[in-house]
Each structure stands twice: as structure tokens, then as C-alpha cells.
Design a protein around this motif. Structure first.
Motif, PDB file in Angstrom:
ATOM      1  N   VAL A  17      -9.246 -46.803  62.537  1.00  0.00           N
ATOM      2  CA  VAL A  17      -9.804 -46.250  61.302  1.00  0.00           C
ATOM      3  C   VAL A  17      -9.037 -45.030  60.825  1.00  0.00           C
ATOM      4  CG1 VAL A  17     -11.912 -45.414  60.205  1.00  0.00           C
ATOM      5  CG2 VAL A  17     -12.084 -46.944  62.148  1.00  0.00           C
ATOM      6  N   ASN A  18      -8.729 -45.034  59.544  1.00  0.00           N
ATOM      7  CA  ASN A  18      -8.209 -43.839  58.902  1.00  0.00           C
ATOM      8  C   ASN A  18      -9.400 -42.913  58.662  1.00  0.00           C
ATOM      9  OD1 ASN A  18      -6.870 -41.975  57.293  1.00  0.00           O
ATOM     10  ND2 ASN A  18      -6.930 -43.284  55.467  1.00  0.00           N
ATOM     11  N   GLY A  19      -9.322 -41.671  59.119  1.00  0.00           N
ATOM     12  CA  GLY A  19     -10.456 -40.756  59.048  1.00  0.00           C
ATOM     13  C   GLY A  19     -10.824 -40.271  57.660  1.00  0.00           C
ATOM     14  N   GLN A  20     -10.122 -40.752  56.643  1.00  0.00           N
ATOM     15  CA  GLN A  20     -10.362 -40.301  55.274  1.00  0.00           C
ATOM     16  C   GLN A  20     -11.764 -40.674  54.781  1.00  0.00           C
ATOM     17  OE1 GLN A  20      -7.260 -41.784  52.731  1.00  0.00           O
ATOM     18  NE2 GLN A  20      -7.978 -40.648  50.953  1.00  0.00           N
ATOM     19  N   ARG A  21     -12.338 -39.788  53.964  1.00  0.00           N
ATOM     20  CA  ARG A  21     -13.633 -40.078  53.336  1.00  0.00           C
ATOM     21  C   ARG A  21     -13.423 -40.167  51.832  1.00  0.00           C
ATOM     22  NH1 ARG A  21     -19.204 -36.397  53.387  1.00  0.00           N
ATOM     23  NH2 ARG A  21     -19.811 -36.948  51.272  1.00  0.00           N
ATOM     24  N   ILE A  22     -13.828 -41.278  51.245  1.00  0.00           N
ATOM     25  CA  ILE A  22     -13.811 -41.406  49.781  1.00  0.00           C
ATOM     26  C   ILE A  22     -15.239 -41.716  49.350  1.00  0.00           C
ATOM     27  CG2 ILE A  22     -12.876 -42.669  47.790  1.00  0.00           C
ATOM     28  CD1 ILE A  22     -10.409 -43.347  49.516  1.00  0.00           C
ATOM     29  N   ASP A  23     -15.824 -40.825  48.549  1.00  0.00           N
ATOM     30  CA  ASP A  23     -17.222 -41.019  48.147  1.00  0.00           C
ATOM     31  C   ASP A  23     -17.347 -42.195  47.183  1.00  0.00           C
ATOM     32  OD1 ASP A  23     -17.963 -38.917  49.683  1.00  0.00           O
ATOM     33  OD2 ASP A  23     -18.329 -37.511  48.033  1.00  0.00           O
ATOM     34  N   PRO A  24     -18.256 -43.118  47.475  1.00  0.00           N
ATOM     35  CA  PRO A  24     -18.519 -44.173  46.496  1.00  0.00           C
ATOM     36  C   PRO A  24     -19.397 -43.629  45.371  1.00  0.00           C
ATOM     37  CG  PRO A  24     -19.949 -44.480  48.384  1.00  0.00           C
ATOM     38  CD  PRO A  24     -19.096 -43.271  48.682  1.00  0.00           C
ATOM     39  N   MET A  25     -19.436 -44.342  44.252  1.00  0.00           N
ATOM     40  CA  MET A  25     -20.143 -43.826  43.074  1.00  0.00           C
ATOM     41  C   MET A  25     -21.612 -43.468  43.350  1.00  0.00           C
ATOM     42  SD  MET A  25     -19.429 -42.627  40.214  1.00  0.00           S
ATOM     43  CE  MET A  25     -17.713 -43.040  39.998  1.00  0.00           C
ATOM     44  N   VAL A  48       0.918 -48.199  55.506  1.00  0.00           N
ATOM     45  CA  VAL A  48       1.965 -48.551  56.475  1.00  0.00           C
ATOM     46  C   VAL A  48       1.806 -47.747  57.778  1.00  0.00           C
ATOM     47  CG1 VAL A  48       4.448 -48.787  56.845  1.00  0.00           C
ATOM     48  CG2 VAL A  48       3.485 -49.271  54.607  1.00  0.00           C
ATOM     49  N   VAL A  49       1.275 -46.524  57.665  1.00  0.00           N
ATOM     50  CA  VAL A  49       0.948 -45.762  58.882  1.00  0.00           C
ATOM     51  C   VAL A  49      -0.032 -46.578  59.725  1.00  0.00           C
ATOM     52  CG1 VAL A  49      -0.217 -43.713  59.801  1.00  0.00           C
ATOM     53  CG2 VAL A  49       1.314 -43.486  57.830  1.00  0.00           C
ATOM     54  N   LEU A  50      -1.059 -47.094  59.066  1.00  0.00           N
ATOM     55  CA  LEU A  50      -2.093 -47.841  59.790  1.00  0.00           C
ATOM     56  C   LEU A  50      -1.554 -49.144  60.374  1.00  0.00           C
ATOM     57  CD1 LEU A  50      -5.066 -47.144  57.394  1.00  0.00           C
ATOM     58  CD2 LEU A  50      -4.873 -46.370  59.764  1.00  0.00           C
ATOM     59  N   LEU A  69      -8.975 -53.078  60.782  1.00  0.00           N
ATOM     60  CA  LEU A  69      -8.135 -51.973  60.366  1.00  0.00           C
ATOM     61  C   LEU A  69      -8.786 -51.395  59.115  1.00  0.00           C
ATOM     62  CD1 LEU A  69      -5.372 -50.720  61.080  1.00  0.00           C
ATOM     63  CD2 LEU A  69      -4.322 -52.328  59.506  1.00  0.00           C
ATOM     64  N   ALA A  70      -9.362 -50.190  59.235  1.00  0.00           N
ATOM     65  CA  ALA A  70     -10.134 -49.634  58.118  1.00  0.00           C
ATOM     66  C   ALA A  70      -9.393 -48.455  57.509  1.00  0.00           C
ATOM     67  CB  ALA A  70     -11.515 -49.207  58.596  1.00  0.00           C
ATOM     68  N   PHE A  71      -9.320 -48.444  56.190  1.00  0.00           N
ATOM     69  CA  PHE A  71      -8.596 -47.399  55.474  1.00  0.00           C
ATOM     70  C   PHE A  71      -9.498 -46.219  55.132  1.00  0.00           C
ATOM     71  CE2 PHE A  71      -4.506 -49.363  53.753  1.00  0.00           C
ATOM     72  CZ  PHE A  71      -4.457 -50.295  54.766  1.00  0.00           C
ATOM     73  N   GLU A  72     -10.807 -46.353  55.428  1.00  0.00           N
ATOM     74  CA  GLU A  72     -11.762 -45.318  55.018  1.00  0.00           C
ATOM     75  C   GLU A  72     -12.969 -45.427  55.942  1.00  0.00           C
ATOM     76  OE1 GLU A  72     -14.876 -43.351  52.563  1.00  0.00           O
ATOM     77  OE2 GLU A  72     -14.892 -45.341  53.426  1.00  0.00           O
ATOM     78  N   ASP A  85      -5.650 -39.724  61.577  1.00  0.00           N
ATOM     79  CA  ASP A  85      -5.514 -38.980  60.323  1.00  0.00           C
ATOM     80  C   ASP A  85      -4.284 -39.526  59.594  1.00  0.00           C
ATOM     81  OD1 ASP A  85      -5.370 -37.232  58.243  1.00  0.00           O
ATOM     82  OD2 ASP A  85      -5.113 -35.417  59.464  1.00  0.00           O
ATOM     83  N   ALA A  86      -4.445 -40.721  59.032  1.00  0.00           N
ATOM     84  CA  ALA A  86      -3.291 -41.403  58.431  1.00  0.00           C
ATOM     85  C   ALA A  86      -2.803 -40.697  57.175  1.00  0.00           C
ATOM     86  CB  ALA A  86      -3.656 -42.852  58.114  1.00  0.00           C
ATOM     87  N   LEU A  87      -3.709 -40.000  56.505  1.00  0.00           N
ATOM     88  CA  LEU A  87      -3.321 -39.296  55.282  1.00  0.00           C
ATOM     89  C   LEU A  87      -2.297 -38.207  55.593  1.00  0.00           C
ATOM     90  CD1 LEU A  87      -4.092 -39.428  52.272  1.00  0.00           C
ATOM     91  CD2 LEU A  87      -5.758 -37.622  52.714  1.00  0.00           C
TER      92      LEU A  87
END
Lengths: 577, 188
Positions: free
Chosen positions: B94-102, B145-147, B72-75, B129-131
Motif C-alpha cells: 500500500v502507498n501510504g497516501q491519503r486522498i479524501d473522497p468527495m 512505477v515505484v509500487l 497493490l493499492a495506490f491509496e 511512502d511511494a509519493l
């Protein structure tokens, strides 16, 4: 009733059921939650002490005073408290006394990977090592009984995967332990040479008795599966080995890792063609076996580094290959930890980097000031070293170098062991500048109060250590208090203080962005005034990123702290509510 | 037979709450359970991994490569990173969200393109699209909780059991949002 409990919560439960009266600790991952869980039991006196040495001494005093007592710390905290520990081994206890130490193989949240089992042998204190939450509770409960029975402090050794895994625990009732009577006993509790000489004899006799006990106790158990491989193991390594080998091995599981049972180990090992010792980190059990002349296989096939896994053991012992897995066919970016959006330390490191200073760093969230793009921190050794090591650097390299040198240390770390370094600077005529990053909390370990916050572990108001008055009292005459988000003013203060021919302290004051009392609202937004100078990118804020060559602020990551608004030279960032 | 579920994401996304809801639900089903979490430094915006294992008897609290039944992936990038842990025939949610790492933010590395397609070539993946669903439920923080809701549907544990755990795990004032978020995930 069975409940899913974190290993740390289970230790707390075990101590509660054993009737513990006093618990004193300093937070440190992965041990912190033990004491946080203790607080949920109102019957128990609990405190965050300023450091682990103080915590251990509070627990020792409580034990001499007749209460069952405990102190919990991470592995490096045990180094800090080692002084009283080695001597309380001589005095023994009145009320049961337990030191719970959590090692961090794999260094999820630590600066080294030391194996605390060496301390048990060095200080001649018995050590138990649970392998899951159920054992955490049972062993802790037992530890208090053993402490009183053998008149000794007892170590419980945990590791990250035991502390931070949840598994099922059968809950029991609390024993109501009356305070033991306090009787003056100079020979036992005053460790001056004449008395200590006699107590050392007691310690050696006790170890001999504990060796006998180790042969008999069900804490050390044998599991026979009719296999022709023998495995000697302890703690979490047992769980990995059991999952990897199942019924293909017989096990000697050592729940008591010091002192070890000589005869039991010899008898067990004699039954097998091949005996493996499976233990994470150092070859403590293995070396003991080899010292007895027992042939065992250990670190020649298992690493000294990091955590083990069942597959690693399966491959080493059975020669079985790991299960099939999908591969990633390209290099993918790592995701290292970063300072949170809104972190007050970001303003500090932005300025220190801009000024090109050498930064003597310390232990806390602000260690992340060493990570790109800020990469501002030069050294991190241990709690408090930022202050004293900077004095050493300045003494070695002279006055000009000192004008490019600062120490950074958090409020809690300063109280822990920074203050003694500051005294050294004043006493030995250093001209160092120390920046205390006062974010009103012990941050990295998840928000614990400390002597500078004005609240106790139970959230009760208490006298607050006044950092300005404290620094003044040790002889610092130049103390500036400044908000690190006011980057222009902060930069001026730093420039003034590093050039001063006197020691100085800057208190960078802004609370942790994750504290409930901190209410940033809305989020920041790049407007069309943006000239793409990328100045804001230098902050290393996780919310500010480049998309198709343009700077954007991710509203899901931004908390509206407004630091970027302060550094933008073109007033191109606005806050949106 | 042990069931292995891995929850991966970025520190601060609420993976711990998700693992607690999952852990508490499966014990109520009478299984032995182990949940392995990560606390401390690595939580500060770094990659976070939680293992949930349940079955008749669970020994190791960790999941090795090639052993996860469900990830279960949040990103997206974290889903990609976790791919080697998936068992043959396992499933990625997978949550389709993209969060850029540093390293991506600083320009030292680039965020991989078309991760979903690359994973799909090798494994069963479901992108959500959990967001947006969390926003619809009333709070973007309810992504976790959506996921859990999406994942619950692919287990054989009854809907009501999940609801019971959410009621006993989530603080009262966030309960309505979380119940709504769970339903939006469950009914996807």
C-alpha cells in the motif's frame, strides 16, 4: 506472433486483417478504443461521425460502394442508429458490413443496462459474441466473410469485460481486399414499398439459411468433460462459467447468438439431467430454449442485474460457498467519480447551483454536476435530451418556471443530437436558455475530436463548425460566449438570458483541463486571510478539503486552475508557481 | 495455478500503466494472461480497480472476493476497501497516501482512522511512502512505477525482465524517471 491486446484493439486488428476499408463511429464507453485502434492503420479510412446514425450510414454507403466497412458504438448508440440498421437488413451488403456494439452490464459508464441481443432478433441480423481478445479478432475477421457470403450486415456483440480486458492474440496478415464493383441495383438498394416487400422475402430466406449455418459452424462449440451437468452459455459468461465449473460441466458455447441453432441446443440438452443457461442481463438464450420446450434453469437462480462472477455461478450451480475473506468492520466512505481538478464545468455548476436553477442535463463528464456537493443537475436521459426535454418542461409548466430552467450540453453532444432540439425550440416558440459547455473536446470517452474542434480523428486540420454561426442560423438571436471561470460575469450572463422573452444560447467556453494544450501551472494555496467561510468548498474540487476544521488545498491534487481564487470573497487564496 | 493481482487506486493515479507493465512482463515469462481495466466515467477521480491474472490458462478476467494473492493499492482507503478481495495468506502493498473522497470533503462521511493498523490485524500489509520516493525519482506521477518496483520484488520474475518491459512500455522522455522510480521501489 502473440500479443497482449485489449478486446477492442483485437476487434480493430480483426477488421484490419479482414481488409476493412472504411470505419465510421461515434465514441462511447466501452466501445471507443476500437476506432482509436483502427486509426493506427493508415490504410483504413476512419472518422468520428457526429452521431451513431450518421456513422452507420457512412459505413452502409461504403459497403454499397464496394468496401468492407464497419461502425462501432456502445449499446445506447445502437438505439440512435437503429433506423438505418433495420432497413440495411433488407438491402443486404456489397462489401462486408459489420456493426460492433458494446454492452455495459454493471453500468460502469452508462445510463442503462440494455441487452443489445434483442436488436439482432428484431432487425433479423446475425450476431456473433466473442468471449476474449483472441475471439474478438477471429470473430471480427470471420464476420466480414459471413457478411459477404450471406449478403447481410453482421453484429459483433461485446460487453465491458470483453472490450476492456487484455488477453493474448495471435496476429495475422492483412488480406488485401479489392473494392467490389459498384453496380446500380434499384431493387436491392432502394427500399420503397414495392422493393422492400420483395426484400423481406430475401431476409426470411436468409434467416432460414443462417439457422442451418448455426447448426454447423464451429463458432458454436461443444466441450465434453463427461459431466452430468450441461451449461449453455455465450460471451464473457462462458469465461465465468468455465472458471467456476471447470470439468464439472459440459458446455455448449454459443459464439453466434442470433440466430440460434435449434437442433444443436436440443441434442445437447437431451444428454443431461440438468441444463443451465448462463448469460448476463436478459434471458435471451433461455427464452429461446423454453420456446422449444427444453427444460433449462436460468434466471430463477441467476440475476437479471449487473455482471456475473465465477463465485456467483459456483454457488448457484454447485452450492459451493465463496472463499474465506477478511471483512471490514465499519462503514467506509464511497469514492464516486468527480469532475477533475481544473474542470471547466465546475464554474458552470457553481453558478447554476447558486442561482437555484432547474438544470436539464445531458450525457458527458458534466453529468457529474449531479453529484454532491454541486448536485445541480435535475435530469439526464440520453444524448441531446437536455435541450428538447427542457422545451417540454417549459411547455408543461409555463413561462415563470422557464425563467428558472436551463439546459446544459457539451459541444460534442450538441453536435450529436442537441441541434435538432434547438431547432425545435426556435420552431415551436420556446424561450429556453441552452448552455453549451464547449470544452473543445469529447471529454468523458477520453478526448476524441468532433466537428467543433477543427481536427479530424487523425489530427488533421479541418473546417470547424462555428457554434455561434450555427445557433444563429437556426434562428437564435441571443448568443453569449463566456468563460465559466469568470464566475461573476458568467452569473450575470445566465441571469440576463433566463429572464429574456426569447430563446437564447450561452456558450461556456474553456477547454478541458486534461488537454495537452491546456497549461495550468503551480498550485493554489490558502493564506492566513482565510475566514473559514467554506465558500471554496462549495466548488466540490477534489483538491480542496477540510483538515481539523481548516480549509487546505492538497498540492498533489491541485493543478493551479485558479477557479477557487475567483470565488473566494476574502482574497485568501493565492497561486503559487 | 493462477496468480491473481489486484491494482486499486483513485482515477488519475496511473493504475493503468502499472497493470500494463505487469501484464507485459508476465507474458514474456510465457504465461497466459488477462488484464481487466476500467475506462470511462468511473475513471474520473473515482475508485478504480484493475485485475491482472496469469497462469497456464486463465478464463475469467475478474478476481472475486477472497482470491487476490497480491493487492497493490495506490491509496489507503482504497486498500481498505479492497481488503475482502485478499486471499487468506495474501499480501497487501500500500502507498501510504491519503486522498479524501468527495463524501469526506463535503463532510457527509469521515475518513477512517488508522487504516494500516486495522488491516494489519487481519492481513499481511506493507505500507510504502511511494509519493516521497516518486519525488526522489523526479516526478510525483511516478508513484505507480515505484509500487510496481515494490511488488516486483515479491514475485519470482527476474529484475531485468521488469526493466525490459518498462523500456518498451514507457515513452522515451519519461524513461529515466521511471527506471529510477522502479529501482527505488525494488530496493526498499
Amino acid at each position: 506472433m502473440k500479443k497482449l491486446l485489449l478486446g477492442n484493439a483485437a476487434v480493430a486488428r480483426g477488421a484490419y486483417e479482414a481488409g476493412v476499408g472504411v470505419v465510421a463511429s461515434y465514441p462511447g464507453t466501452p466501445s471507443t478504443e476500437i476506432t482509436e485502434e483502427i486509426v493506427k492503420f493508415e490504410e483504413i479510412y476512419a472518422e468520428w461521425s457526429p452521431n451513431e446514425k450518421v456513422a452507420a450510414e457512412v459505413a452502409i454507403g461504403a459497403s454499397i460502394g464496394g468496401a468492407r466497412s464497419m461502425s462501432c458504438m456502445k449499446h445506447v448508440g445502437l438505439n440512435v442508429m437503429a433506423d438505418p440498421v433495420f432497413t440495411v437488413s433488407y438491402t443486404g451488403v456489397n462489401g462486408g458490413l459489420v456493426f460492433c456494439v458494446a454492452d455495459d452490464p454493471g453500468m460502469h459508464s452508462s445510463q442503462n443496462e440494455q441487452d443489445s441481443r434483442h436488436y439482432a432478433k428484431a432487425s433479423k441480423i446475425m450476431m456473433l459474441e466473442p468471449a476474449d481478445s483472441s475471439e474478438c479478432k477471429e470473430f471480427t475477421r470471420t464476420a466480414f466473410d459471413l457478411s459477404e457470403e450471406f449478403d447481410t450486415p453482421v453484429f459483433i456483440r461485446l460487453s465491458t469485460r470483453v472490450s476492456h480486458s487484455q488477453s493474448l492474440v495471435e496476429l495475422g496478415e492483412r488480406e488485401n481486399k479489392e473494392l467490389k464493383p459498384y453496380e446500380k441495383n434499384i431493387g436491392k438498394y432502394v427500399m420503397m414499398p414495392a422493393n422492400a416487400v420483395k426484400r423481406h422475402v430475401v431476409v426470411e430466406d436468409r434467416i432460414a439459411a443462417l439457422k442451418e449455418f448455426a447448426e454447423q459452424t464451429p463458432l458454436n462449440s461443444i466441450e465434453e468433460n463427461g459431466a452430468n451437468i450441461g451449461v449453455i452459455t455465450a460471451g464473457i459468461a462462458y469465461m465465468y462459467a468455465k472458471e467456476a465449473l471447470g470439468d464439472k460441466a459440459d458446455f455448449l458455447k454459443l459464439g453466434m447468438v442470433y440466430p440460434l441453432p435449434e437442433k444443436k441446443i436440443k441434442d445437447f440438452a437431451a444428454k443431461y439431467d440438468k441444463v443451465y443457461v448462463i448469460e448476463e442481463l436478459d434471458p435471451v438464450i433461455e427464452d429461446y430454449c423454453k420456446s422449444l420446450g427444453i427444460e433449462v434453469i436460468g434466471k430463477e437462480i441467476f440475476t437479471l442485474l449487473g455482471e456475473y462472477t465465477p463465485n456467483m455461478i459456483k454457488s448457484a450451480v454447485l452450492g459451493e460457498s465463496a472463499p474465506q475473506k477478511a471483512t471490514i468492520d465499519e462503514a467506509i466512505p464511497v469514492r464516486p467519480p468527480v469532475m477533475c481538478a481544473g474542470c471547466p464545468h465546475r464554474g458552470v455548476f457553481y453558478v447554476l447551483k447558486k442561482l437555484g436553477l432547474v438544470v436539464s442535463g445531458d450525457i458527458g463528464c458534466y453529468t457529474l454536476g449531479a453529484v454532491a456537493p454541486l448536485q445541480s443537475v435535475d435530469t439526464t436521459i440520453c444524448m441531446g435530451a437536455s435541450v428538447s426535454a427542457a422545451l417540454g418542461m417549459a411547455k408543461a409548466r409555463g413561462a415563470e418556471f422557464n425563467k428558472k430552467l436551463v439546459s446544459v450540453i457539451g459541444d460534442s453532444t450538441f453536435m450529436h443530437s442537441g441541434i435538432t432540439g434547438l431547432v425545435d425550440i426556435v420552431y415551436n416558440k420556446g424561450n429556453n436558455t441552452v448552455i453549451i459547455l464547449d470544452n473543445s473536446i469529447t471529454g468523458m470517452t477520453g478526448h476524441q475530436d468532433n466537428p467543433t474542434t477543427g481536427y479530424t480523428i487523425r489530427g488533421e486540420e479541418t473546417k470547424q463548425v462555428n457554434l455561434v454561426a450555427l445557433c444563429k442560423a437556426v434562428g437564435i438571436e441571443h448568443i453569449a460566449v463566456c468563460d465559466p471561470f469568470d464566475v461573476k460575469a458568467f452569473e450575470e450572463v445566465v441571469k440576463t438570458e433566463i429572464n429574456r422573452e426569447a430563446p437564447s444560447v450561452i456558450i461556456a467556453q474553456r477547454p478541458c483541463a486534461l488537454l495537452k494544450k491546456v497549461k495550468y501551472t503551480g498550485h493554489c494555496k490558502i493564506t492566513d486571510k482565510c475566514k473559514n467561510c467554506n465558500m471554496c468548498m462549495k466548488l466540490g474540487c477534489p483538491a480542496i478539503t477540510l483538515k481539523d476544521g481548516k480549509v487546505i488545498i492538497d498540492a498533489t491534487q491541485c493543478n493551479g486552475c485558479g477557479l477557487c481564487v475567483n470565488v473566494c470573497p476574502f482574497e485568501a487564496i493565492e497561486k503559487e508557481e | 495455478m493462477t496468480k491473481n493481482i489486484m491494482i486499486v487506486g483513485v482515477g488519475g493515479q496511473g493504475t493503468l500503466l502499472a497493470s500494463r507493465i505487469l501484464g507485459n512482463t508476465v507474458i514474456n515469462e510465457g504465461y497466459d494472461v488477462k488484464v481487466s481495466e476500467v475506462h470511462g466515467m468511473s475513471q474520473r477521480g473515482g475508485s478504480v480497480v484493475t485485475y491482472v491474472k496469469y497462469g497456464d490458462k486463465v478464463y475469467s478476467p475478474i478476481i472475486d472476493e477472497g482470491e487476490a494473492d497480491i493487492i497493490l493499492a495506490f491509496e489507503m482507503l482504497e486498500a481498505y476497501r479492497a481488503l475482502p478481495y485478499l486471499k487468506k495468506g495474501g499480501k497487501l502493498i500500500v502507498n501510504g497516501q491519503r486522498i479524501d473522497p468527495m463524501p469526506v470533503i463535503t463532510g457527509a462521511a469521515s475518513y477512517p482512522e488508522e487504516i494500516a493498523d486495522k488491516i494489519a490485524a487481519k492481513a499481511d500489509i506493507k505500507v510504502i511512502d511511494a509519493l516521497s520516493l516518486a519525488k526522489e525519482a523526479g516526478n510525483i506521477k511516478a508513484v505507480n512505477v515505484v509500487l510496481i518496483g515494490v511488488m516486483a520484488k515479491s514475485t519470482d520474475i527476474a529484475y531485468e525482465k521488469w526493466i525490459d518491459t518498462i523500456r518498451s512500455t514507457v515513452p522515451e522522455k519519461f524513461l529515466d524517471v521511471n527506471l529510477k522510480a522502479f529501482d527505488l521501489g525494488y530496493n526498499i
